[in-house]
Design an enzyme around this catalytic site. Structure first.
Site, mmCIF file in Angstrom:
data_model
loop_
_atom_site.group_PDB
_atom_site.id
_atom_site.type_symbol
_atom_site.label_atom_id
_atom_site.label_comp_id
_atom_site.label_asym_id
_atom_site.label_seq_id
_atom_site.Cartn_x
_atom_site.Cartn_y
_atom_site.Cartn_z
ATOM 1 N N LYS A 1 0.855 -1.186 0.000
ATOM 2 C CA LYS A 1 0.000 0.000 0.000
ATOM 3 C C LYS A 1 0.887 1.230 0.000
ATOM 4 C CE LYS A 1 -3.265 2.719 2.736
ATOM 5 N NZ LYS A 1 -4.107 2.836 3.943
ATOM 6 N N GLU B 1 -8.966 12.228 12.243
ATOM 7 C CA GLU B 1 -8.131 11.102 12.654
ATOM 8 C C GLU B 1 -7.304 11.409 13.904
ATOM 9 O OE1 GLU B 1 -4.952 7.914 10.719
ATOM 10 O OE2 GLU B 1 -6.105 9.262 9.454
ATOM 11 N N GLU C 1 -7.439 -2.055 2.570
ATOM 12 C CA GLU C 1 -6.728 -0.817 2.924
ATOM 13 C C GLU C 1 -6.913 -0.504 4.404
ATOM 14 O OE1 GLU C 1 -6.875 3.977 1.925
ATOM 15 O OE2 GLU C 1 -7.877 2.555 0.570
ATOM 16 N N GLU D 1 -11.083 10.799 -5.440
ATOM 17 C CA GLU D 1 -11.032 10.911 -3.981
ATOM 18 C C GLU D 1 -10.243 12.149 -3.552
ATOM 19 O OE1 GLU D 1 -9.302 8.498 -0.109
ATOM 20 O OE2 GLU D 1 -9.972 7.356 -1.856
#
Length: 496
Positions: A241, A290, A334, A481
């Site tokens: 990733k 986050e 992910e 995105e």
């Protein structure tokens, strides 16, 4: 400021004596009850002084700090250790007077760069690889209680009267900031000609509207080719990733309204943490969903946030998008990378970890994510040093990739973006080893005073967004995105 009690006077005298005997700078902090709410943050009135804003409405927590009585800057592999040493020195040399204050209260404020080396571009000159400030004053609302904290240096040759005078000056300065904040907000962004116009003015007298010039750091085609390159690295086993980011630069012919930008972000993202750190004419800010890590006592809290989908145009479409996100193997993979990385770090420091079986949806303006809250009970050295956890957790797979070292090397070689403090830890420290750090996503760097008002680049903002690339990613979808995330910052910044 209320008068100094006899007990406080004794503590002041003792602190002056400690500074004299040790030959080192000490500090004194006066704590007073005060009605505080987020709208009080005098970011605009603070001018070029250091300033820090941290607001988590879900937890009813708000902190605003300004000025500096000491600071720490660092870079390189010792940057976390250097900040920890600064915190420990402050803890051993601060004395408190006035009202009681919780031991886990925010006292040092700052953040870290994404990379341990200093940023190469001049835009980040105010934000080194690590910078923390012991402020001159703090306004806080936590646990339903408002306080103001005034801090002053106590040098080896200082007299008690000088310290009292400095604390009084802090109180007066804070009062001026609060009094001028509202009046300053009314005129921001207006030229003298606009304010002098009668109403309604003749159409020929209407001043031109604000100018914003927006430029992407690379073309869409280049970004999509970078995604293809990452997919090729997955095929060879080099990567599992990588999080590819891009930026927009916004040039403006006036002063960018940072407090107004924060207010609009607060309205758009009421469940996010709104955070800003300013230095001189530059301000780095974010409305981030986050949490990197939050430590209070022996409790640690964090969350995995990865995997994204757009919001629907109506409740039914929104529900379908959310269900598809939960079921998408690519998005779940992910997300799992981030959960596994956080769990691996905490496992060696926690007696127990609380982890739900499946992620929930975190729904924001224009976008929704998979989110897994993670909590644990710390044991050993981790109980007294949140910075050790920050150093181990950053950068998570949500902002860098897997494996971490290979993903970081790939980004430095191919991304072509000086991230600065974007996607890096920003937050505060208490003096007991705890603290609260957020990942600086949905973030931007605002730079005012770059040129004369009316010029095409009197001020500039850099806005950042990224997308997690894994096997099965489609370049066009990953571009979309980043566009959704950047638009969510561009609209409240320009407000045209």
């Amino acid at each position: 400021m209320s008068g100094t009690s006899s007990d406080d006077r004794e503590r002041l005298e003792a602190q002056v004596a400690r500074a004299r005997e040790s030959g080192q700078t000490h500090w004194i902090g006066r704590v007073e009850a005060c009605a505080v709410h987020p709208g009080m943050a005098p970011l605009r009135a603070a001018g070029s002084a250091d300033r820090f804003h941290f607001e988590d409405l879900d937890r009813d927590e708000f902190v605003f700090a300004f000025g500096s009585v000491d600071e720490c800057e660092s870079a390189g592999p010792r940057r976390f250790a250097d900040v920890a040493a600064f915190r420990d020195a402050a803890a051993s040399r601060i004395a408190w007077i006035g009202d009681p204050r919780p031991e886990d209260a925010p006292t040092l404020f700052g953040g870290f760069g994404f990379e341990e080396s200093p940023a190469a571009s001049s835009e980040w000159k105010s934000f080194p690889a690590a910078r923390f400030v012991l402020p001159a004053a703090i306004l806080e609302h936590r646990g339903g209680i408002g306080r103001r904290i005034l801090l002053a240096r106590v040098e080896p040759g200082t007299h008690v009267e000088a310290v009292e005078s400095e604390l009084a000056e802090r109180a007066a300065r804070l009062a001026v900031l609060m009094a001028t904040e509202e009046s300053g907000a009314e005129a921001i962004g207006q030229s003298p000609g606009e304010r002098s116009l009668g109403w309604p003015p003749a159409p020929s007298a209407w001043p031109a509207g604000p100018e914003y010039r927006v430029r992407s750091d690379r073309s869409h085609a280049v970004f999509e080719r970078q995604v293809d390159h990452a997919l090729a690295a997955f095929a060879t086993g080099e990567l599992e990733k990588v999080v590819l980011a891009r930026s927009l630069s916004v040039d403006h012919d006036g002063e960018l309204d940072v407090p107004g930008f924060l207010d609009r972000l607060r309205g758009l993202y009421p469940t996010c943490t709104v955070v800003a750190m300013g230095r001189g004419a530059d301000t780095f800010l974010a409305a981030t969903p986050e949490t990197l890590v939050r430590v209070r006592g022996d409790r640690v809290m964090t969350a995995a946030l990865a995997g994204s989908a757009p919001r629907g145009r109506d409740p039914e479409e929104d529900r379908r998008f959310g269900e598809a996100l939960r079921a998408d193997p690519k998005e779940r993979a992910e997300h799992a990378h981030v959960v596994d990385a956080i769990r691996d770090v905490l496992a060696s420091h926690c007696a127990s970890i609380d982890l739900p079986d499946a992620p929930a949806l975190r729904q924001l303006f224009g976008i929704q994510h998979l989110e897994t809250p993670i909590a644990g009970r710390l044991v050993g050295d981790a109980r007294t040093d949140v910075l050790g956890l920050v150093a181990e957790l950053h950068p998570t797979p949500a902002v860098c990739g897997v494996p971490r070292a290979a993903a970081g090397a790939w980004l430095r070689r191919f991304e072509g973006l000086d991230r600065g403090w974007y996607a890096a830890p920003i937050g505060w420290l208490d003096l007991e080893g705890g603290g609260d750090f957020r990942v600086a996503l949905r973030s931007g760097l605002v730079r005012n005073g770059l040129g004369a008002p009316g010029g095409s680049a009197a001020s500039q903002a850099l806005l950042f967004a990224g997308a997690g690339i894994v096997e099965g990613s489609l370049p066009a979808q990953e571009l979309v995105e980043t566009r959704i995330k950047l638009r969510a910052l561009l609209a409240p910044l320009t407000e045209i």
